[in-house]
Scaffold this motif. Structure first.
Motif, PDB file in Angstrom:
ATOM      1  N   LEU A 224      -5.438   5.525  -2.977  1.00 18.01           N
ATOM      2  CA  LEU A 224      -6.210   4.779  -1.982  1.00 18.01           C
ATOM      3  C   LEU A 224      -7.468   5.563  -1.627  1.00 18.01           C
ATOM      4  O   LEU A 224      -7.462   6.796  -1.588  1.00 18.01           O
ATOM      5  CB  LEU A 224      -5.377   4.549  -0.716  1.00 18.01           C
ATOM      6  CG  LEU A 224      -4.182   3.604  -0.815  1.00 18.01           C
ATOM      7  CD1 LEU A 224      -3.481   3.527   0.534  1.00 18.01           C
ATOM      8  CD2 LEU A 224      -4.603   2.220  -1.261  1.00 18.01           C
TER       9      LEU A 224
ATOM     10  N   ASP B 127       0.806  -1.212   0.000  1.00 21.54           N
ATOM     11  CA  ASP B 127       0.000   0.000   0.000  1.00 21.54           C
ATOM     12  C   ASP B 127       0.844   1.270   0.000  1.00 21.54           C
ATOM     13  O   ASP B 127       0.313   2.353  -0.207  1.00 21.54           O
ATOM     14  CB  ASP B 127      -0.925   0.031   1.236  1.00 21.54           C
ATOM     15  CG  ASP B 127      -2.100  -0.929   1.085  1.00 21.54           C
ATOM     16  OD1 ASP B 127      -2.365  -1.326  -0.056  1.00 21.54           O
ATOM     17  OD2 ASP B 127      -2.728  -1.248   2.109  1.00 21.54           O
TER      18      ASP B 127
ATOM     19  N   TYR C  98      -0.491   4.612  -1.634  1.00 21.45           N
ATOM     20  CA  TYR C  98      -0.737   5.766  -0.775  1.00 21.45           C
ATOM     21  C   TYR C  98       0.040   6.991  -1.262  1.00 21.45           C
ATOM     22  O   TYR C  98      -0.463   8.107  -1.274  1.00 21.45           O
ATOM     23  CB  TYR C  98      -0.344   5.418   0.661  1.00 21.45           C
ATOM     24  CG  TYR C  98      -0.567   6.536   1.636  1.00 21.45           C
ATOM     25  CD1 TYR C  98      -1.831   6.801   2.161  1.00 21.45           C
ATOM     26  CD2 TYR C  98       0.492   7.349   2.047  1.00 21.45           C
ATOM     27  CE1 TYR C  98      -2.038   7.828   3.061  1.00 21.45           C
ATOM     28  CE2 TYR C  98       0.295   8.391   2.940  1.00 21.45           C
ATOM     29  CZ  TYR C  98      -0.980   8.619   3.453  1.00 21.45           C
ATOM     30  OH  TYR C  98      -1.179   9.642   4.341  1.00 21.45           O
TER      31      TYR C  98
ATOM     32  N   ASP D  37      -9.029   3.057   3.189  1.00 20.96           N
ATOM     33  CA  ASP D  37      -7.727   2.397   3.075  1.00 20.96           C
ATOM     34  C   ASP D  37      -6.589   3.339   3.454  1.00 20.96           C
ATOM     35  O   ASP D  37      -5.577   2.907   4.020  1.00 20.96           O
ATOM     36  CB  ASP D  37      -7.529   1.887   1.650  1.00 20.96           C
ATOM     37  CG  ASP D  37      -8.417   0.676   1.347  1.00 20.96           C
ATOM     38  OD1 ASP D  37      -8.869   0.042   2.324  1.00 20.96           O
ATOM     39  OD2 ASP D  37      -8.647   0.392   0.162  1.00 20.96           O
ATOM     40  N   ALA D  38      -6.745   4.625   3.115  1.00 22.58           N
ATOM     41  CA  ALA D  38      -5.703   5.590   3.463  1.00 22.58           C
ATOM     42  C   ALA D  38      -5.571   5.719   4.976  1.00 22.58           C
ATOM     43  O   ALA D  38      -4.467   5.759   5.523  1.00 22.58           O
ATOM     44  CB  ALA D  38      -6.015   6.950   2.838  1.00 22.58           C
TER      45      ALA D  38
ATOM     46  N   SER E  78       1.473  12.686   7.734  1.00 22.84           N
ATOM     47  CA  SER E  78       1.558  11.315   8.246  1.00 22.84           C
ATOM     48  C   SER E  78       3.007  10.920   8.477  1.00 22.84           C
ATOM     49  O   SER E  78       3.356  10.321   9.492  1.00 22.84           O
ATOM     50  CB  SER E  78       0.902  10.338   7.265  1.00 22.84           C
ATOM     51  OG  SER E  78      -0.465  10.637   7.127  1.00 22.84           O
TER      52      SER E  78
ATOM     53  N   ARG F 197       0.192  13.197   3.141  1.00 22.10           N
ATOM     54  CA  ARG F 197       1.297  12.242   3.250  1.00 22.10           C
ATOM     55  C   ARG F 197       2.410  12.820   4.124  1.00 22.10           C
ATOM     56  O   ARG F 197       2.983  12.141   4.964  1.00 22.10           O
ATOM     57  CB  ARG F 197       1.858  11.926   1.861  1.00 22.10           C
ATOM     58  CG  ARG F 197       0.975  11.014   1.036  1.00 22.10           C
ATOM     59  CD  ARG F 197       1.770  10.501  -0.149  1.00 22.10           C
ATOM     60  NE  ARG F 197       2.336  11.560  -0.975  1.00 22.10           N
ATOM     61  CZ  ARG F 197       1.693  12.139  -1.976  1.00 22.10           C
ATOM     62  NH1 ARG F 197       0.453  11.786  -2.276  1.00 22.10           N
ATOM     63  NH2 ARG F 197       2.274  13.077  -2.679  1.00 22.10           N
TER      64      ARG F 197
ATOM     65  N   PHE G 134      -3.892   2.656   6.368  1.00 20.62           N
ATOM     66  CA  PHE G 134      -2.448   2.674   6.124  1.00 20.62           C
ATOM     67  C   PHE G 134      -1.742   3.649   7.060  1.00 20.62           C
ATOM     68  O   PHE G 134      -0.652   3.373   7.542  1.00 20.62           O
ATOM     69  CB  PHE G 134      -2.171   3.052   4.666  1.00 20.62           C
ATOM     70  CG  PHE G 134      -0.699   3.160   4.359  1.00 20.62           C
ATOM     71  CD1 PHE G 134       0.074   2.021   4.182  1.00 20.62           C
ATOM     72  CD2 PHE G 134      -0.080   4.401   4.303  1.00 20.62           C
ATOM     73  CE1 PHE G 134       1.433   2.125   3.932  1.00 20.62           C
ATOM     74  CE2 PHE G 134       1.280   4.503   4.047  1.00 20.62           C
ATOM     75  CZ  PHE G 134       2.032   3.357   3.857  1.00 20.62           C
ATOM     76  N   GLU G 135      -2.360   4.813   7.330  1.00 26.19           N
ATOM     77  CA  GLU G 135      -1.756   5.791   8.228  1.00 26.19           C
ATOM     78  C   GLU G 135      -1.612   5.233   9.640  1.00 26.19           C
ATOM     79  O   GLU G 135      -0.624   5.488  10.334  1.00 26.19           O
ATOM     80  CB  GLU G 135      -2.576   7.078   8.241  1.00 26.19           C
ATOM     81  CG  GLU G 135      -2.433   7.867   6.938  1.00 26.19           C
ATOM     82  CD  GLU G 135      -3.490   8.951   6.787  1.00 26.19           C
ATOM     83  OE1 GLU G 135      -4.339   9.089   7.690  1.00 26.19           O
ATOM     84  OE2 GLU G 135      -3.475   9.648   5.760  1.00 26.19           O
TER      85      GLU G 135
END
Length: 261
Positions: free
Chosen positions: A17, A8, A12, A21-22, A91, A88, A25-26
């Motif tokens: 995503l 992912d 990402y 899903d984002a 994160s 991003r 993933f974070e």
């Protein structure tokens, strides 16, 4: 940590995503240094892709219809990438902060685990005292008296009713003799003083001498007591008492205070 979650990272980074899903993933990114490092390495590539010239790519397409679709797709991806870019970065920054805090916490805990235990003993003895080395003097703290000094060894003290001088002396037996740590307070200056050990056989030995300035020690002008150390080859059980003398210019001396008698 699954292989799918590692796959992912690129999705990402490209911003493809969906919201669920984002977020998933974070959450994973905070606990996975490998993914954080990989994401950081992909950010320059993503920035390059966001500047791709859609028209140049469309020109290579044989079909005008397909070219319009491709142009629309690239435009949407570019917008989505730019919208996700700050997310991003936030994160990644959060992951870096978490790892830094964990590292600092580990170093702090390691320092506590590796640091030697410190004795909180009273004014009579300290378990960490060495039989070979001279022990360090304590901080002057609140001065002589209850809650004040924490001298190492057998502590005796007293105050002379005539001179008003106070003394606190600690005897610490050593392999080579006796360490004598002492504190003097309520002593005015200027004058020259000396510490004398009187042995049980009646003989005496000068252990130390010093000058007292105009402010004195343990006085209104100089709150802290005088803290000094001396050593002698005489064993502790052969020292009857110690005294502080005021030494005159002609070599004669008056006793200011005696302790241990």
């Amino acid at each position: 940590m699954t292989q799918e979650q590692h796959f992912d990272v690129a999705a990402y980074a490209l911003g493809v995503l969906d919201e669920r899903d984002a977020e998933r993933f974070e959450d994973h990114l905070i606990d996975c240094p490998a993914c954080a490092i990989e994401l950081e390495s992909l950010l320059p590539v993503v920035d390059i892709l966001s500047d791709v010239d859609a028209d140049a790519l469309v020109a290579t397409e044989q079909s005008r219809k397909d070219g319009l679709v491709l142009k629309k797709m690239i435009g949407e991806v570019r917008t989505e990438r730019r919208r996700a870019n700050s997310r991003r970065l936030y994160s990644l920054a959060a992951a870096v902060v978490v790892f830094a805090m964990l590292s600092i916490g580990a170093l702090f805990a390691g320092g506590k685990w590796l640091a030697p235990e410190q004795s909180s003993g009273g004014s009579t003895t300290q378990a960490a005292a060495s039989s070979k080395k001279i022990d360090p003097l304590p901080d002057p703290g609140d001065g002589i008296g209850i809650g004040g000094l924490d001298l190492t060894g057998e502590v005796v003290g007293g105050e002379d009713p005539r001179s008003g001088v106070k003394a606190e002396v600690a005897f610490q037996p050593k392999d080579w003799g006796t360490q004598v740590s002492f504190a003097i307070a309520n002593i005015e200056g200027p004058r020259t003083c000396r510490l004398v050990a009187v042995r049980t056989d009646g003989t005496s030995e000068v252990l130390s001498s010093w000058k007292v300035g105009e402010k004195g020690w343990g006085t209104a002008e100089q709150k802290e007591p005088l803290l000094l150390q001396a050593v002698t080859a005489t064993p502790r059980n052969q020292i009857a008492y110690v005294k502080v003398d005021d030494v005159k210019s002609d070599g004669s001396a008056d006793t200011l205070v005696s302790v241990g008698q």
